[in-house]
Design a protein around this motif. Structure first.
Motif, mmCIF file in Angstrom:
data_model
loop_
_atom_site.group_PDB
_atom_site.id
_atom_site.type_symbol
_atom_site.label_atom_id
_atom_site.label_comp_id
_atom_site.label_asym_id
_atom_site.label_seq_id
_atom_site.Cartn_x
_atom_site.Cartn_y
_atom_site.Cartn_z
ATOM 1 N N UNK A 11 48.014 64.872 34.742
ATOM 2 C CA UNK A 11 47.723 66.009 33.880
ATOM 3 C C UNK A 11 48.314 65.734 32.498
ATOM 4 N N UNK A 12 48.181 66.672 31.602
ATOM 5 C CA UNK A 12 48.668 66.475 30.235
ATOM 6 C C UNK A 12 50.179 66.311 30.186
ATOM 7 N N UNK A 13 50.888 66.934 31.115
ATOM 8 C CA UNK A 13 52.344 66.874 31.123
ATOM 9 C C UNK A 13 52.887 65.547 31.652
ATOM 10 N N UNK A 14 52.207 64.932 32.602
ATOM 11 C CA UNK A 14 52.775 63.718 33.216
ATOM 12 C C UNK A 14 52.042 62.428 32.855
ATOM 13 N N UNK A 15 50.985 62.496 32.068
ATOM 14 C CA UNK A 15 50.188 61.305 31.784
ATOM 15 C C UNK A 15 51.021 60.219 31.102
ATOM 16 N N UNK A 16 51.776 60.584 30.090
ATOM 17 C CA UNK A 16 52.583 59.578 29.378
ATOM 18 C C UNK A 16 53.617 58.943 30.307
ATOM 19 N N UNK A 50 47.890 52.906 49.155
ATOM 20 C CA UNK A 50 48.690 52.511 50.318
ATOM 21 C C UNK A 50 49.006 51.022 50.295
ATOM 22 N N UNK A 51 48.003 50.195 50.023
ATOM 23 C CA UNK A 51 48.194 48.742 50.051
ATOM 24 C C UNK A 51 49.127 48.262 48.943
ATOM 25 N N UNK A 52 49.018 48.848 47.761
ATOM 26 C CA UNK A 52 49.778 48.377 46.598
ATOM 27 C C UNK A 52 50.954 49.295 46.244
ATOM 28 N N UNK A 53 51.422 50.093 47.191
ATOM 29 C CA UNK A 53 52.548 51.006 46.938
ATOM 30 C C UNK A 53 53.730 50.228 46.358
ATOM 31 N N UNK A 54 54.252 50.737 45.256
ATOM 32 C CA UNK A 54 55.379 50.099 44.602
ATOM 33 C C UNK A 54 55.004 48.963 43.665
ATOM 34 N N UNK A 55 53.733 48.533 43.713
ATOM 35 C CA UNK A 55 53.258 47.428 42.875
ATOM 36 C C UNK A 55 52.273 47.938 41.820
ATOM 37 N N UNK A 56 51.408 48.865 42.229
ATOM 38 C CA UNK A 56 50.414 49.480 41.341
ATOM 39 C C UNK A 56 50.356 50.963 41.686
ATOM 40 N N UNK A 57 50.289 51.800 40.669
ATOM 41 C CA UNK A 57 50.076 53.234 40.887
ATOM 42 C C UNK A 57 48.603 53.531 40.741
ATOM 43 N N UNK A 58 48.124 54.474 41.536
ATOM 44 C CA UNK A 58 46.767 54.987 41.413
ATOM 45 C C UNK A 58 46.894 56.444 40.969
ATOM 46 N N UNK A 59 46.251 56.766 39.853
ATOM 47 C CA UNK A 59 46.282 58.132 39.340
ATOM 48 C C UNK A 59 44.886 58.692 39.228
ATOM 49 N N UNK A 60 44.789 60.021 39.352
ATOM 50 C CA UNK A 60 43.501 60.703 39.256
ATOM 51 C C UNK A 60 43.623 61.797 38.202
ATOM 52 N N UNK A 61 42.698 61.782 37.237
ATOM 53 C CA UNK A 61 42.696 62.792 36.189
ATOM 54 C C UNK A 61 41.357 63.525 36.193
ATOM 55 N N UNK A 62 41.405 64.813 36.449
ATOM 56 C CA UNK A 62 40.211 65.654 36.467
ATOM 57 C C UNK A 62 39.784 65.913 35.023
ATOM 58 N N UNK A 63 38.625 65.389 34.642
ATOM 59 C CA UNK A 63 38.171 65.503 33.251
ATOM 60 C C UNK A 63 37.808 66.940 32.870
ATOM 61 N N UNK A 64 37.479 67.774 33.846
ATOM 62 C CA UNK A 64 37.184 69.175 33.544
ATOM 63 C C UNK A 64 38.456 69.923 33.145
ATOM 64 N N UNK A 65 39.569 69.564 33.750
ATOM 65 C CA UNK A 65 40.837 70.225 33.463
ATOM 66 C C UNK A 65 41.518 69.664 32.214
ATOM 67 N N UNK A 66 41.271 68.385 31.908
ATOM 68 C CA UNK A 66 41.951 67.729 30.787
ATOM 69 C C UNK A 66 40.954 66.939 29.934
#
Length: 117
Positions: A11-16, A50-66
């Protein structure tokens, strides 16, 4: 820092913090609830988290909300995945990718950081 074995809701608060200042690479899924292909890719992203935990983060940003963040990154189709490393976009993929190809792209994202370590 977030738990990285599941996709992170951005979201806008945690993206950075979660993306731009992340110490590990991040794959951001720009999506919307009404998007059919976005729902199809969701379980693949969960597998990646799950496979890349601790190596790569996966994030989801809802474009309607942000929409301001989507606009900043010039998202004009969804799903669009942006691959970030050290706060910079390294690759962009619009549309559905087959699971093996998506895993391959994540491997290339983490390969440079393996060499630097």
């Amino acid at each position: 820092m977030s738990n990285t074995n599941v996709p992170i809701t951005l979201n806008a608060e945690n993206f950075a913090t979660e993306v731009l200042n992340s110490s590990i690479p991040v794959v951001v899924d720009f999506w919307a609830p009404w998007c059919g292909p976005c729902r199809v890719i969701n379980p693949i992203l969960t597998d990646l988290a799950e496979k890349y935990a601790g190596v790569v983060k996966i994030g989801k940003l809802n474009i309607d909300d942000f929409p301001q963040i989507a606009s900043q990154y010039r998202i004009d189709a969804i799903p669009t995945l942006l691959f970030f490393a050290r706060g910079q976009v390294k690759e962009r993929v619009a549309g559905l990718l087959p699971k093996p190809l998506l895993f391959e792209k994540v491997e290339t994202l983490v390969a440079p950081s393996d060499k630097a370590a």
